[in-house]
Design a protein around this motif. Structure first.
Motif, PDB file in Angstrom:
ATOM      1  N   ASP A  14     -25.434 138.811  70.192  1.00 55.16           N
ATOM      2  CA  ASP A  14     -26.271 138.249  69.136  1.00 55.16           C
ATOM      3  C   ASP A  14     -27.523 137.626  69.770  1.00 55.16           C
ATOM      4  O   ASP A  14     -27.675 137.654  70.989  1.00 55.16           O
ATOM      5  CB  ASP A  14     -25.470 137.253  68.296  1.00 55.16           C
ATOM      6  CG  ASP A  14     -25.306 135.895  68.946  1.00 55.16           C
ATOM      7  OD1 ASP A  14     -25.470 135.764  70.168  1.00 55.16           O
ATOM      8  OD2 ASP A  14     -25.003 134.933  68.223  1.00 55.16           O
ATOM      9  N   ARG A  26     -24.069 135.762  72.466  1.00 52.24           N
ATOM     10  CA  ARG A  26     -22.628 135.766  72.225  1.00 52.24           C
ATOM     11  C   ARG A  26     -22.164 137.165  71.822  1.00 52.24           C
ATOM     12  O   ARG A  26     -22.905 137.919  71.203  1.00 52.24           O
ATOM     13  CB  ARG A  26     -22.283 134.789  71.091  1.00 52.24           C
ATOM     14  CG  ARG A  26     -22.693 133.359  71.402  1.00 52.24           C
ATOM     15  CD  ARG A  26     -22.559 132.483  70.194  1.00 52.24           C
ATOM     16  NE  ARG A  26     -23.598 132.844  69.223  1.00 52.24           N
ATOM     17  CZ  ARG A  26     -23.958 132.101  68.202  1.00 52.24           C
ATOM     18  NH1 ARG A  26     -23.351 130.955  67.974  1.00 52.24           N
ATOM     19  NH2 ARG A  26     -24.903 132.490  67.369  1.00 52.24           N
ATOM     20  N   THR A  27     -20.912 137.502  72.148  1.00 54.52           N
ATOM     21  CA  THR A  27     -20.338 138.778  71.730  1.00 54.52           C
ATOM     22  C   THR A  27     -20.219 138.782  70.216  1.00 54.52           C
ATOM     23  O   THR A  27     -19.783 137.806  69.624  1.00 54.52           O
ATOM     24  CB  THR A  27     -18.958 138.981  72.370  1.00 54.52           C
ATOM     25  OG1 THR A  27     -19.118 138.974  73.797  1.00 54.52           O
ATOM     26  CG2 THR A  27     -18.336 140.297  71.950  1.00 54.52           C
ATOM     27  N   ALA A  28     -20.619 139.889  69.590  1.00 57.51           N
ATOM     28  CA  ALA A  28     -20.658 139.941  68.131  1.00 57.51           C
ATOM     29  C   ALA A  28     -20.425 141.356  67.631  1.00 57.51           C
ATOM     30  O   ALA A  28     -20.385 142.313  68.403  1.00 57.51           O
ATOM     31  CB  ALA A  28     -22.018 139.449  67.638  1.00 57.51           C
ATOM     32  N   ASP A  48     -19.483 137.076  63.860  1.00 56.28           N
ATOM     33  CA  ASP A  48     -18.463 136.667  64.812  1.00 56.28           C
ATOM     34  C   ASP A  48     -17.289 137.640  64.689  1.00 56.28           C
ATOM     35  O   ASP A  48     -16.816 137.905  63.578  1.00 56.28           O
ATOM     36  CB  ASP A  48     -18.005 135.244  64.484  1.00 56.28           C
ATOM     37  CG  ASP A  48     -16.964 134.742  65.457  1.00 56.28           C
ATOM     38  OD1 ASP A  48     -15.789 135.171  65.343  1.00 56.28           O
ATOM     39  OD2 ASP A  48     -17.303 133.918  66.318  1.00 56.28           O
ATOM     40  N   GLU A  95     -14.172 137.309  65.294  1.00 55.77           N
ATOM     41  CA  GLU A  95     -12.902 136.729  64.857  1.00 55.77           C
ATOM     42  C   GLU A  95     -12.957 136.195  63.430  1.00 55.77           C
ATOM     43  O   GLU A  95     -12.063 136.453  62.635  1.00 55.77           O
ATOM     44  CB  GLU A  95     -12.475 135.623  65.820  1.00 55.77           C
ATOM     45  CG  GLU A  95     -12.112 136.157  67.197  1.00 55.77           C
ATOM     46  CD  GLU A  95     -11.668 135.067  68.145  1.00 55.77           C
ATOM     47  OE1 GLU A  95     -11.257 133.995  67.680  1.00 55.77           O
ATOM     48  OE2 GLU A  95     -11.742 135.299  69.363  1.00 55.77           O
ATOM     49  N   SER A  96     -14.013 135.445  63.091  1.00 55.86           N
ATOM     50  CA  SER A  96     -14.096 134.824  61.768  1.00 55.86           C
ATOM     51  C   SER A  96     -14.998 135.597  60.799  1.00 55.86           C
ATOM     52  O   SER A  96     -14.992 135.314  59.607  1.00 55.86           O
ATOM     53  CB  SER A  96     -14.632 133.397  61.896  1.00 55.86           C
ATOM     54  OG  SER A  96     -16.002 133.420  62.272  1.00 55.86           O
ATOM     55  N   TYR A  97     -15.774 136.524  61.319  1.00 54.40           N
ATOM     56  CA  TYR A  97     -16.755 137.292  60.547  1.00 54.40           C
ATOM     57  C   TYR A  97     -17.888 136.421  59.982  1.00 54.40           C
ATOM     58  O   TYR A  97     -18.595 136.836  59.086  1.00 54.40           O
ATOM     59  CB  TYR A  97     -16.094 138.125  59.439  1.00 54.40           C
ATOM     60  CG  TYR A  97     -15.063 139.081  59.992  1.00 54.40           C
ATOM     61  CD1 TYR A  97     -15.451 140.182  60.737  1.00 54.40           C
ATOM     62  CD2 TYR A  97     -13.714 138.852  59.787  1.00 54.40           C
ATOM     63  CE1 TYR A  97     -14.504 141.051  61.270  1.00 54.40           C
ATOM     64  CE2 TYR A  97     -12.763 139.717  60.314  1.00 54.40           C
ATOM     65  CZ  TYR A  97     -13.163 140.812  61.049  1.00 54.40           C
ATOM     66  OH  TYR A  97     -12.232 141.665  61.574  1.00 54.40           O
ATOM     67  N   LEU A 109     -23.764 135.192  62.469  1.00 51.94           N
ATOM     68  CA  LEU A 109     -24.297 134.492  63.633  1.00 51.94           C
ATOM     69  C   LEU A 109     -25.815 134.533  63.706  1.00 51.94           C
ATOM     70  O   LEU A 109     -26.423 133.698  64.360  1.00 51.94           O
ATOM     71  CB  LEU A 109     -23.720 135.106  64.919  1.00 51.94           C
ATOM     72  CG  LEU A 109     -22.217 135.016  65.089  1.00 51.94           C
ATOM     73  CD1 LEU A 109     -21.782 135.771  66.328  1.00 51.94           C
ATOM     74  CD2 LEU A 109     -21.764 133.565  65.157  1.00 51.94           C
TER      75      LEU A 109
END
Length: 70
Positions: free
Chosen positions: A7, A11-13, A37, A39-41, A44
């Motif tokens: 992102d 961060r990994t996205a 994100d 994990e949480s969607y 970002l």
């Protein structure tokens, strides 16, 4: 959709690309990538194909009343 991209803050996205073939109401036209994100969607941030960062969310929180700050 692309998994494992970075992102605007590195961060990994999960990235989703949107292409505006015609000009938007703000006058912009082209490709925009929206990042989530994995994990949480949670959203970002967004970046345009010209490299301009449209938005980047560094943090968020939950409060118990309107106007409260986390």
């Amino acid at each position: 959709m692309s998994a494992g991209v970075k992102d605007p803050l590195g961060r990994t996205a999960i990235g989703v690309s949107v292409t505006y073939a015609e000009k938007t109401s703000s006058g912009w036209q082209g490709k925009q990538e929206i990042f989530f994100d994995p994990e949480s969607y949670a959203c970002l941030g967004q970046i345009r194909d010209d490299g301009e960062i449209v938005s980047a969310r560094a943090a968020w929180g939950v409060v118990s009343r309107p106007g409260g700050r986390p």
